[in-house]
Design an enzyme around this catalytic site. Structure first.
Site, PDB file in Angstrom:
ATOM      1  N   GLY A 300       0.802  -1.208   0.000  1.00 33.67           N
ATOM      2  CA  GLY A 300       0.000   0.000   0.000  1.00 33.67           C
ATOM      3  C   GLY A 300       0.842   1.267   0.000  1.00 33.67           C
ATOM      4  N   SER A 301       0.305   2.306   0.635  1.00 39.02           N
ATOM      5  CA  SER A 301       0.914   3.637   0.529  1.00 39.02           C
ATOM      6  C   SER A 301       2.254   3.776   1.219  1.00 39.02           C
ATOM      7  CB  SER A 301      -0.055   4.691   1.067  1.00 39.02           C
ATOM      8  OG  SER A 301      -1.189   4.799   0.225  1.00 39.02           O
ATOM      9  N   THR A 302       2.674   2.785   2.003  1.00 42.76           N
ATOM     10  CA  THR A 302       4.034   2.864   2.556  1.00 42.76           C
ATOM     11  C   THR A 302       5.055   2.908   1.423  1.00 42.76           C
ATOM     12  OG1 THR A 302       4.117   0.445   2.771  1.00 42.76           O
ATOM     13  CG2 THR A 302       3.430   1.695   4.713  1.00 42.76           C
ATOM     14  N   PHE A 303       4.680   2.377   0.248  1.00 37.90           N
ATOM     15  CA  PHE A 303       5.585   2.376  -0.904  1.00 37.90           C
ATOM     16  C   PHE A 303       5.756   3.775  -1.490  1.00 37.90           C
ATOM     17  CE2 PHE A 303       7.109  -1.724  -1.322  1.00 37.90           C
ATOM     18  CZ  PHE A 303       7.690  -1.965  -2.548  1.00 37.90           C
ATOM     19  N   LYS A 304       4.867   4.710  -1.123  1.00 34.56           N
ATOM     20  CA  LYS A 304       5.029   6.081  -1.621  1.00 34.56           C
ATOM     21  C   LYS A 304       6.326   6.702  -1.115  1.00 34.56           C
ATOM     22  CE  LYS A 304       0.099   6.855  -2.168  1.00 34.56           C
ATOM     23  NZ  LYS A 304      -1.150   7.278  -1.494  1.00 34.56           N
TER      24      LYS A 304
END
Length: 585
Positions: A300-304
């Site tokens: 999820g958005s941790t990859f941002k």
């Protein structure tokens, strides 16, 4: 009579004398002095003793290599010490795994007088023994057979009092785990022969212990304990909070770990549901896998964090670079939108704090597909992560990586990695830019730097620490901003793929936190699998409503244990982190 016997006696005497001369001639030759004779005699003695010692050595090697092939020579006083294992301890010396002596029951079929009576008495004393199997084993012509491994002292006493000829006991090493389920997935377990079959126990065998056993050298517990990087106190606190969160949010599973960002040491690792290694049957449940190393997930958005770090490190963009988030982004039949529609241009900081999918997608597209792939490979996200734990999985990558893949991977969909793998990459984003392989063994900072590889610039790392702290001040990580510890963090909510399609109401939530953000020492990862909506979360199931507050509770408990001193009245991130970064450039 005497006179008639004399010639025969003389001939026998001459025959003996002639034989002695022949032997002397063969050994010493003719006309050899006494010194030469003495040397030959000493040489014979040396040869004889050498042969004797060679036979003894050969027997010892045979007994060490084949301890169970000695037939009826087993006795009740002998210990099965060939499978002794070293203690495993945490970083503070607390025992996590150790050997104890346990009696095992064996039979010597050749010495059994009445097989039927022996079978009847043994099965009556040990009801879990199968009559047919015991009868079959005692009916062979072998000198030694196992009947039951690891019986209790009271069972040993009861069987001993039966006085059955040909039945005996052998004390063996039994592995026990004093902390039970606390470190189950990390420690692993052994089989009935005390051989490691999972976790660090298996790592021990594949790194020399099994060879020592085969050679007969690992014969006691005087082996040096194996020191792990785990802190049992932190492990307990993390597991306790994850158990509470799993129950409170009715989650399918929960997991988490604590990493030292400067050394790569894993200080705590929990995956629920877990098992008790003292009860190996539980370990076979497929739902009890180690989700942090064996499982691979869309994070999820941790990859941002990776997406923004890639752009910042390129030097083409800074924290004030603007991105168009006025409308959803259309890609064929796919539409990329934000959970919180902004309808305007946003800067890099807002992309992070509002967790904008549109912004992250545009940032990745601006870098290009090949640059995106190269950056994730450099950050260790494209290949299988190898650690001491044998259980690991390869990431799931797109078969054909095009622009649409780059768009979705920019915000954490379309690529699945092991959570520990993502933690390694985040560590590099905040520790000054060094990718350090994770380890479950104690390691110093100096040792870590010998293995480290610089992957981003220091100024990029400074900006990422700023963004993570800013997100705890004004963004999605506010519920984990434990006062005094200057926490930074990033949330992630990934819809799970069910029957080939994303399911909106079944999510895997992640929250990664660093502390303290101005000089990171530790990273915390918390994951909740399929948390359910509650009245207190207003029906929401995203990470900010469950994984983030859980992370806050964990931080409040573990920070004092980790020696992180609380500090109050600290300035905001732009003045404490960015200003300090500019001053050092």
């Amino acid at each position: 009579m005497t006179g008639r016997n004399r010639p025969g006696g003389v001939s026998r005497t001459l025959s003996v004398a002639w034989s002695q001369r022949m032997i002397r001639n063969l050994l010493y030759g003719r006309n050899v002095d006494r010194a030469a004779k003495a040397r030959v005699r000493v040489g014979l003695v040396i040869i004889i003793f050498g042969l004797i010692y060679a036979v003894i050595a050969a027997r010892l090697v045979m007994f060490a290599a084949f301890p169970d092939e000695r037939g009826g020579h087993h006795t009740a006083s002998q210990d099965a010490i060939a499978t002794a294992r070293p203690d495993i301890v945490d970083r503070n010396g607390q025992i996590l795994a150790t050997d104890v002596k346990a009696p095992s029951l064996f039979g010597e079929p050749r010495r059994i007088i009445d097989r039927d009576e022996a079978v009847e008495l043994l099965t009556a004393t040990l009801p879990d023994l199968e009559t047919a199997e015991v009868r079959q084993r005692l009916g062979t012509r072998k000198g030694f057979v196992w009947l039951k491994r690891e019986i209790t002292p009271s069972q040993q006493k009861e069987i001993h009092n039966l006085g059955i000829p040909g039945i005996g006991f052998l004390r063996e090493n039994k592995r026990v785990y004093p902390s039970g389920s606390e470190v189950a997935h990390l420690i692993g377990l052994v089989n009935i022969d005390n051989q490691g079959i999972a976790g660090m126990e298996k790592w021990l065998d594949t790194n020399g212990l099994a060879d020592l056993h085969r050679a007969g050298f690992a014969t006691d517990r005087l082996q040096k304990p194996v020191e792990l990087s785990i802190d049992l106190r932190v492990e307990h606190a993390l597991r306790d909070e994850l158990l509470k969160a799993k129950e409170h949010y009715h989650a399918k599973a929960a997991s988490g770990l604590v990493s030292n960002v400067r050394t790569g040491e894993i200080v705590a690792m929990v995956s629920l549901p877990d098992f008790d290694p003292n009860n190996p049957k539980e370990a076979h449940d497929p739902d009890r896998i180690n989700r942090l190393t064996t499982g691979v997930y869309e994070m999820g958005s941790t990859f941002k964090a990776f997406t923004l770090a890639m752009a910042l490190d390129s030097g083409k963009y800074d924290l004030n670079s603007m991105w168009d988030a006025r409308a959803p982004l259309h890609f064929g039949r796919f539409t990329i939108h934000d959970d919180h529609r902004l309808g305007r241009f946003i800067n890099m900081k807002e992309v992070f704090t509002y967790s904008s999918n549109i912004g992250a997608a545009r940032i990745a597209l601006a870098q290009g597909v090949e640059a995106h792939k190269a950056f994730l490979r450099k950050m260790g996200q494209m290949e299988r992560l190898r650690t001491e734990l044998p259980e690991s999985a390869s990431p799931i990558l797109p078969r054909k990586w095009g622009e649409l893949n780059t768009v979705t991977i920019a915000f954490g969909h379309g690529i699945a990695v092991a959570p520990l793998q993502a933690v390694m990459g985040i560590d590099a984003l905040v520790n000054g830019g060094y990718l350090i392989p994770p380890t479950f063994l104690k390691r110093s900072e100096a040792e870590a730097m010998k293995l480290a590889k610089r992957v981003i610039k220091k100024e990029t790392s400074d900006k990422m620490r700023f963004l993570l702290r800013l997100n705890a001040e004004v963004g999605t990580a506010k519920k984990a901003d434990v006062k005094g510890y200057y926490v930074g963090g990033k949330t992630g909510t990934a819809e799970k793929v069910i029957n080939g399609r994303y399911a909106k109401k079944r999510v895997l939530n992640a929250f990664t936190a660093i502390l303290p953000a101005d000089n990171p020492q530790y990273q915390l990862l918390v994951m909740l699998d399929e948390p359910q909506p509650l009245k207190e979360t207003f029906g929401f199931i995203t990470s900010g409503w469950n994984a983030v507050p859980t992370g806050g509770k964990v931080i409040a408990r573990i920070a004092p244990l980790l020696g992180v001193q609380p500090r109050f009245d600290l300035p905001p991130s732009d003045r404490l982190i960015l200003a300090a970064s500019r001053a050092t450039q």
